[in-house]
Scaffold this active site. Structure first.
Site, PDB file in Angstrom:
ATOM      1  N   THR A 180       0.814  -1.215   0.000  1.00 51.22           N
ATOM      2  CA  THR A 180       0.000   0.000   0.000  1.00 51.22           C
ATOM      3  C   THR A 180       0.842   1.258   0.000  1.00 51.22           C
ATOM      4  O   THR A 180       0.468   2.272  -0.596  1.00 51.22           O
ATOM      5  CB  THR A 180      -0.941   0.002   1.223  1.00 51.22           C
ATOM      6  OG1 THR A 180      -1.797  -1.127   1.157  1.00 51.22           O
ATOM      7  CG2 THR A 180      -1.782   1.261   1.265  1.00 51.22           C
TER       8      THR A 180
ATOM      9  N   TYR B 229      -7.972   0.817  -3.610  1.00 50.27           N
ATOM     10  CA  TYR B 229      -6.860   1.338  -4.392  1.00 50.27           C
ATOM     11  C   TYR B 229      -6.107   0.158  -4.981  1.00 50.27           C
ATOM     12  O   TYR B 229      -6.408  -1.014  -4.694  1.00 50.27           O
ATOM     13  CB  TYR B 229      -5.923   2.171  -3.506  1.00 50.27           C
ATOM     14  CG  TYR B 229      -5.483   1.431  -2.262  1.00 50.27           C
ATOM     15  CD1 TYR B 229      -4.375   0.594  -2.299  1.00 50.27           C
ATOM     16  CD2 TYR B 229      -6.203   1.538  -1.079  1.00 50.27           C
ATOM     17  CE1 TYR B 229      -3.998  -0.130  -1.177  1.00 50.27           C
ATOM     18  CE2 TYR B 229      -5.828   0.825   0.048  1.00 50.27           C
ATOM     19  CZ  TYR B 229      -4.725  -0.003  -0.007  1.00 50.27           C
ATOM     20  OH  TYR B 229      -4.356  -0.724   1.093  1.00 50.27           O
TER      21      TYR B 229
ATOM     22  N   SER C 119       1.567  -7.637  -0.614  1.00 49.85           N
ATOM     23  CA  SER C 119       2.227  -8.579   0.295  1.00 49.85           C
ATOM     24  C   SER C 119       1.471  -9.883   0.500  1.00 49.85           C
ATOM     25  O   SER C 119       2.063 -10.881   0.921  1.00 49.85           O
ATOM     26  CB  SER C 119       2.495  -7.917   1.649  1.00 49.85           C
ATOM     27  OG  SER C 119       1.299  -7.668   2.359  1.00 49.85           O
TER      28      SER C 119
ATOM     29  N   THR D  94       1.173  -4.323   4.258  1.00 44.35           N
ATOM     30  CA  THR D  94       0.880  -4.596   5.668  1.00 44.35           C
ATOM     31  C   THR D  94       0.269  -5.973   5.910  1.00 44.35           C
ATOM     32  O   THR D  94       0.308  -6.473   7.027  1.00 44.35           O
ATOM     33  CB  THR D  94      -0.074  -3.533   6.236  1.00 44.35           C
ATOM     34  OG1 THR D  94      -1.282  -3.514   5.464  1.00 44.35           O
ATOM     35  CG2 THR D  94       0.578  -2.153   6.208  1.00 44.35           C
ATOM     36  N   ASP D  95      -0.284  -6.625   4.878  1.00 47.22           N
ATOM     37  CA  ASP D  95      -0.989  -7.880   5.100  1.00 47.22           C
ATOM     38  C   ASP D  95      -0.092  -8.970   5.678  1.00 47.22           C
ATOM     39  O   ASP D  95      -0.532  -9.751   6.532  1.00 47.22           O
ATOM     40  CB  ASP D  95      -1.631  -8.374   3.802  1.00 47.22           C
ATOM     41  CG  ASP D  95      -2.925  -7.642   3.482  1.00 47.22           C
ATOM     42  OD1 ASP D  95      -3.300  -6.748   4.261  1.00 47.22           O
ATOM     43  OD2 ASP D  95      -3.556  -7.964   2.456  1.00 47.22           O
TER      44      ASP D  95
ATOM     45  N   LYS E 139      -0.928  -7.303  12.731  1.00 50.46           N
ATOM     46  CA  LYS E 139      -1.941  -6.427  12.149  1.00 50.46           C
ATOM     47  C   LYS E 139      -3.304  -6.885  12.666  1.00 50.46           C
ATOM     48  O   LYS E 139      -3.776  -7.959  12.321  1.00 50.46           O
ATOM     49  CB  LYS E 139      -1.897  -6.490  10.621  1.00 50.46           C
ATOM     50  CG  LYS E 139      -2.889  -5.552   9.947  1.00 50.46           C
ATOM     51  CD  LYS E 139      -2.784  -5.637   8.425  1.00 50.46           C
ATOM     52  CE  LYS E 139      -3.774  -4.706   7.756  1.00 50.46           C
ATOM     53  NZ  LYS E 139      -3.688  -4.757   6.273  1.00 50.46           N
TER      54      LYS E 139
ATOM     55  N   GLU F 194      -5.534 -28.239  27.988  1.00 52.47           N
ATOM     56  CA  GLU F 194      -6.496 -28.541  26.924  1.00 52.47           C
ATOM     57  C   GLU F 194      -6.161 -29.857  26.225  1.00 52.47           C
ATOM     58  O   GLU F 194      -7.038 -30.648  25.927  1.00 52.47           O
ATOM     59  CB  GLU F 194      -6.582 -27.414  25.883  1.00 52.47           C
ATOM     60  CG  GLU F 194      -7.053 -26.073  26.431  1.00 52.47           C
ATOM     61  CD  GLU F 194      -8.501 -26.088  26.846  1.00 52.47           C
ATOM     62  OE1 GLU F 194      -9.236 -27.025  26.477  1.00 52.47           O
ATOM     63  OE2 GLU F 194      -8.908 -25.155  27.569  1.00 52.47           O
TER      64      GLU F 194
END
Length: 371
Positions: free
Chosen positions: A55, A69, A102, A135-136, A208, A328
């Site tokens: 981006t 975009y 990305s 950023t992904d 993120k 667990e």
């Protein structure tokens, strides 16, 4: 009148040498200042910006497009040319390594990028490295660099949540801050960092967590520091092993083994786990609910794969907290590994890197505790 005129002439005569001296002093001072500026510029720390797209290199159809975009459009030369302030911070050069969004990163891109970062870090004339990134998957790339590039020089990843064409675009300030951090001596030895929204994060911890806000990147243990008006303020340091303290070296890694993630949810079927097992992956990261819980209908499938040699890493899809071993699920009994506080995508990165060294589950668990 004649005497007054003579007095005036005498005064001018006396003043002229003083004015000449002042002019000469001013010229000397100007020359000295110019020389000092040249020396300072030559002495500036050299930061290399490796651009990969994302981006921060994106463009929208109008200034109103902040979330819709096209990523990876603007080359690194244009990014730097649009930010002349960086030349006051460091001597900056740029390289275009990739020009992709990305989410399209693969292991091949990770290896290529890390090897280039390692090469640059070995150069005496390079003081810091900035990676512009979408950023992904920035948190994954950052963690990978944190694990495999053995240098104490700053490695700083940076991106933006809005393209440069949008109103209130965040990329320019993020990039300026990232270059400032990479150029600073106080960032050395802290491993790979992510600089976003005025905050400095360790690439190991950051994730993120929001998809359309500038404050998208969060570390559950808090940022390492902040950047305010070009100055770094540090509040903590990373504790987990990284970079120069790592046992992994990108110069010795030519490929990464196949590690995949199986996501869990209510009513989940064993279909994905079975398919991954049949595909021959070396490890499966199970992104469980809560404390890394595994549904009763999935346990037999995972234990069967584990017995056949597939490494099982038990992680959690919950964004904060950490998975407790033998809570667990009886991890000792099943010979599973727990991901500790790493999210599934970072657990995948560490598992792939660790498997280049060992397939012993006890060793793998040690690695997950230490990194």
């Amino acid at each position: 009148m004649k005497r007054t005129f003579q007095t005036l002439l005498c005064g001018i005569a006396l003043t002229m040498p003083t004015l000449a001296a002042q002019a000469q002093d001013a010229a000397t001072a100007t020359a000295a200042a110019a020389a000092q500026a040249a020396i300072q510029k030559a002495a500036q720390r050299h930061v290399v910006v490796l651009a990969t797209g994302g981006t921060i290199a994106g463009a929208g159809a109008s200034a109103m497009n902040s979330a819709s975009y096209t990523a990876a459009k603007v080359p690194v030369e244009q990014l730097l040319a649009g930010l002349p302030e960086v030349q006051e911070v460091a001597r900056v050069t740029g390289e275009q390594v990739f020009q992709i969004a990305s989410e399209s990163f693969t292991n091949a891109e990770l290896l290529t990028l890390a090897k280039r970062v390692s090469e640059l870090a070995k150069q005496a004339d390079v003081d810091g490295i900035v990676v512009t990134h979408g950023t992904d998957t920035m948190e994954e790339t950052g963690f990978f660099l944190n694990l495999v590039v053995q240098t104490d020089k700053p490695i700083v990843l940076v991106g933006s949540m809005r393209p440069g064409t949008a109103i209130s675009a965040d990329g320019a300030l993020n990039l300026l801050n990232a270059i400032g951090v990479a150029a600073s001596g106080d960032a050395a030895g802290k491993g790979a960092l992510v600089v976003m929204n005025d905050e400095i994060h360790t690439a190991r911890d950051v994730a993120k967590l929001i998809n359309i806000k500038t404050g998208a990147f969060v570390s559950q243990w808090g940022p390492l520091g902040m950047v305010v008006e070009g100055r770094n303020y540090w509040f903590r340091a990373p504790i987990k092993r990284h970079t120069t303290g790592s046992e992994f070296n990108i110069d010795e890694i030519s490929e990464l083994p196949a590690v995949e993630i199986a996501y869990s949810y209510g009513n989940v079927a064993p279909t994905v786990v079975e398919a991954l097992g049949a595909s021959g992956v070396k490890a499966i990261v199970h992104a469980g609910t809560g404390n890394g819980s595994v549904p009763n209908r999935i346990v037999p499938k995972l234990t069967e794969l584990s017995e056949k040699g597939t490494i099982i890493v038990r992680s959690s899809r919950v964004p904060a907290g950490f998975v407790l071993r033998n809570a667990e699920q009886p991890d000792d009994k099943y010979d599973w590994v727990v991901a500790h506080d790493l999210n599934p995508q970072k657990a995948r990165i560490l598992a792939a890197v660790a498997l280049t060294k060992t397939q012993d589950t006890k060793e793998l668990q040690r690695i997950f505790w230490e990194y």
